[in-house]
Structure formats: C-alpha cells, structure tokens
Design a protein around this motif. Structure first.
Motif, PDB file in Angstrom:
ATOM      1  N   UNK A  21     -27.423 -22.893  11.692  1.00 25.40           N
ATOM      2  CA  UNK A  21     -26.898 -21.585  11.205  1.00 25.40           C
ATOM      3  C   UNK A  21     -26.301 -21.053  12.457  1.00 25.40           C
ATOM      4  N   UNK A  22     -26.197 -21.450  13.471  1.00 23.12           N
ATOM      5  CA  UNK A  22     -25.085 -21.347  14.163  1.00 23.12           C
ATOM      6  C   UNK A  22     -24.052 -22.060  14.885  1.00 23.12           C
ATOM      7  N   UNK A  23     -24.228 -23.209  13.879  1.00 26.28           N
ATOM      8  CA  UNK A  23     -22.720 -23.922  13.715  1.00 26.28           C
ATOM      9  C   UNK A  23     -21.620 -22.853  12.206  1.00 26.28           C
ATOM     10  N   UNK A  24     -22.888 -22.702  11.743  1.00 29.31           N
ATOM     11  CA  UNK A  24     -21.274 -21.888  10.610  1.00 29.31           C
ATOM     12  C   UNK A  24     -21.041 -20.589  11.169  1.00 29.31           C
ATOM     13  N   UNK A  25     -22.182 -20.030  11.461  1.00 32.35           N
ATOM     14  CA  UNK A  25     -21.474 -18.836  12.113  1.00 32.35           C
ATOM     15  C   UNK A  25     -20.415 -18.630  13.337  1.00 32.35           C
ATOM     16  N   UNK A  26     -21.159 -19.379  14.258  1.00 33.95           N
ATOM     17  CA  UNK A  26     -20.222 -19.459  14.938  1.00 33.95           C
ATOM     18  C   UNK A  26     -18.744 -19.930  14.697  1.00 33.95           C
ATOM     19  N   UNK A  27     -18.612 -21.108  13.596  1.00 35.24           N
ATOM     20  CA  UNK A  27     -16.774 -21.503  12.706  1.00 35.24           C
ATOM     21  C   UNK A  27     -16.293 -20.444  11.825  1.00 35.24           C
ATOM     22  N   UNK A  28     -17.252 -18.682  11.371  1.00 33.08           N
ATOM     23  CA  UNK A  28     -16.490 -18.153  10.827  1.00 33.08           C
ATOM     24  C   UNK A  28     -16.134 -17.799  11.724  1.00 33.08           C
ATOM     25  N   UNK A  29     -16.748 -16.755  13.221  1.00 32.93           N
ATOM     26  CA  UNK A  29     -16.472 -16.203  13.651  1.00 32.93           C
ATOM     27  C   UNK A  29     -15.483 -16.637  14.859  1.00 32.93           C
ATOM     28  N   UNK A  31     -13.025 -19.398  14.572  1.00 33.36           N
ATOM     29  CA  UNK A  31     -12.089 -20.227  13.543  1.00 33.36           C
ATOM     30  C   UNK A  31     -11.068 -19.486  13.443  1.00 33.36           C
ATOM     31  N   UNK A  32     -10.772 -17.774  13.089  1.00 32.81           N
ATOM     32  CA  UNK A  32     -10.229 -17.170  12.716  1.00 32.81           C
ATOM     33  C   UNK A  32      -9.603 -16.982  14.094  1.00 32.81           C
ATOM     34  N   UNK A  33      -9.586 -16.878  14.878  1.00 33.83           N
ATOM     35  CA  UNK A  33      -9.157 -16.474  16.731  1.00 33.83           C
ATOM     36  C   UNK A  33      -8.164 -17.657  16.639  1.00 33.83           C
ATOM     37  N   UNK A  34      -8.447 -18.626  16.609  1.00 38.45           N
ATOM     38  CA  UNK A  34      -7.440 -19.910  16.400  1.00 38.45           C
ATOM     39  C   UNK A  34      -6.240 -20.145  14.594  1.00 38.45           C
ATOM     40  N   UNK A  35      -6.535 -19.478  14.009  1.00 43.14           N
ATOM     41  CA  UNK A  35      -5.654 -19.509  13.239  1.00 43.14           C
ATOM     42  C   UNK A  35      -6.285 -20.170  12.209  1.00 43.14           C
ATOM     43  N   UNK A  36      -7.498 -20.466  11.732  1.00 45.94           N
ATOM     44  CA  UNK A  36      -8.216 -21.441  11.117  1.00 45.94           C
ATOM     45  C   UNK A  36      -8.690 -20.754  10.223  1.00 45.94           C
ATOM     46  N   UNK A  37      -7.849 -20.638   8.964  1.00 46.17           N
ATOM     47  CA  UNK A  37      -8.782 -20.074   8.063  1.00 46.17           C
ATOM     48  C   UNK A  37      -9.281 -20.398   6.627  1.00 46.17           C
ATOM     49  N   UNK A  38     -10.751 -20.847   6.892  1.00 40.99           N
ATOM     50  CA  UNK A  38     -11.718 -21.546   5.886  1.00 40.99           C
ATOM     51  C   UNK A  38     -12.756 -20.735   4.965  1.00 40.99           C
ATOM     52  N   UNK A  39     -12.739 -20.858   4.033  1.00 42.57           N
ATOM     53  CA  UNK A  39     -14.035 -20.816   3.144  1.00 42.57           C
ATOM     54  C   UNK A  39     -15.471 -20.601   3.317  1.00 42.57           C
ATOM     55  N   UNK A  41     -17.501 -22.650   1.796  1.00 48.14           N
ATOM     56  CA  UNK A  41     -18.379 -23.386   1.295  1.00 48.14           C
ATOM     57  C   UNK A  41     -17.476 -24.929   2.515  1.00 48.14           C
ATOM     58  N   UNK A  42     -16.523 -24.586   2.699  1.00 46.32           N
ATOM     59  CA  UNK A  42     -15.706 -25.100   3.806  1.00 46.32           C
ATOM     60  C   UNK A  42     -16.826 -25.535   5.063  1.00 46.32           C
ATOM     61  N   UNK A  43     -16.902 -24.369   5.319  1.00 46.49           N
ATOM     62  CA  UNK A  43     -17.831 -23.336   6.682  1.00 46.49           C
ATOM     63  C   UNK A  43     -19.214 -24.483   6.979  1.00 46.49           C
ATOM     64  N   UNK A  44     -19.871 -24.068   5.783  1.00 50.62           N
ATOM     65  CA  UNK A  44     -21.247 -24.943   5.054  1.00 50.62           C
ATOM     66  C   UNK A  44     -21.447 -26.684   5.608  1.00 50.62           C
ATOM     67  N   UNK A  45     -20.114 -27.017   4.752  1.00 46.55           N
ATOM     68  CA  UNK A  45     -19.357 -29.180   4.645  1.00 46.55           C
ATOM     69  C   UNK A  45     -20.074 -29.092   5.886  1.00 46.55           C
ATOM     70  N   UNK A  46     -18.812 -28.374   7.204  1.00 49.81           N
ATOM     71  CA  UNK A  46     -18.688 -28.653   8.351  1.00 49.81           C
ATOM     72  C   UNK A  46     -19.822 -28.658   9.388  1.00 49.81           C
ATOM     73  N   UNK A  47     -20.126 -28.081   8.783  1.00 46.83           N
ATOM     74  CA  UNK A  47     -21.348 -27.396   9.813  1.00 46.83           C
ATOM     75  C   UNK A  47     -22.861 -28.470   9.043  1.00 46.83           C
TER      76      UNK A  47
END
Length: 72
Positions: A21-29, A31-39, A41-47
């Motif tokens: 959960x922490x990994x997915x929430x961190x990615x959502x918050x 990634x956009x700061x670094x110009x990475x835009x993911x769905x 579903x992609x965040x859940x898979x990467x997590x």
C-alpha cells in the motif's frame, strides 16, 4: 519471550500488505513530480513487482545473517 509461528506469519503478512500500500501510494504521489504519468493499474502492477523483489531481498538477507550467526 518468543513469538509464536502464527504471530510471525501475521506480522509478515501485515508487513507485506502495508508495504504494498505504501509503495502504490508513494508512486501515485511521486511519479507525477518527475513527469511520469501512470494509470492506477500500472501502479498496482509495479507495486506488486516491488513487493516481490522486497520479499526476496528480505529473505536472502535473513538467510545470510542466520548463516553468519551459526558460524559465530
């Protein structure tokens, strides 16, 4: 006092679930700061991938330290 096997299992599962959960929430918050835009579903898979890698790393380190402890 020693921890029971059941409590060890419960702790391990809780650690993995919370870590995921922490990994997915961190990615959502973050990634956009670094110009990475993911769905979502992609965040859940990467997590999930990061979680599997983390479990493997943790297991390997535990086994290494147990081997070192046995030698000492």
């Amino acid at each position: 006092m020693k921890q029971s096997r059941l409590m060890s299992l419960i702790e391990s599962v809780a650690n993995v679930v919370i870590g995921y959960g922490v990994a997915v929430i961190t990615q959502i918050l973050i990634f956009p700061i670094f110009g990475l835009h993911t769905t979502l579903a992609q965040n859940l898979k990467m997590g999930a991938i990061f979680t599997v890698v983390s479990i493997a790393r943790s297991f390997a380190l535990r086994r290494i330290f147990e081997r070192l402890r046995e030698k000492a």
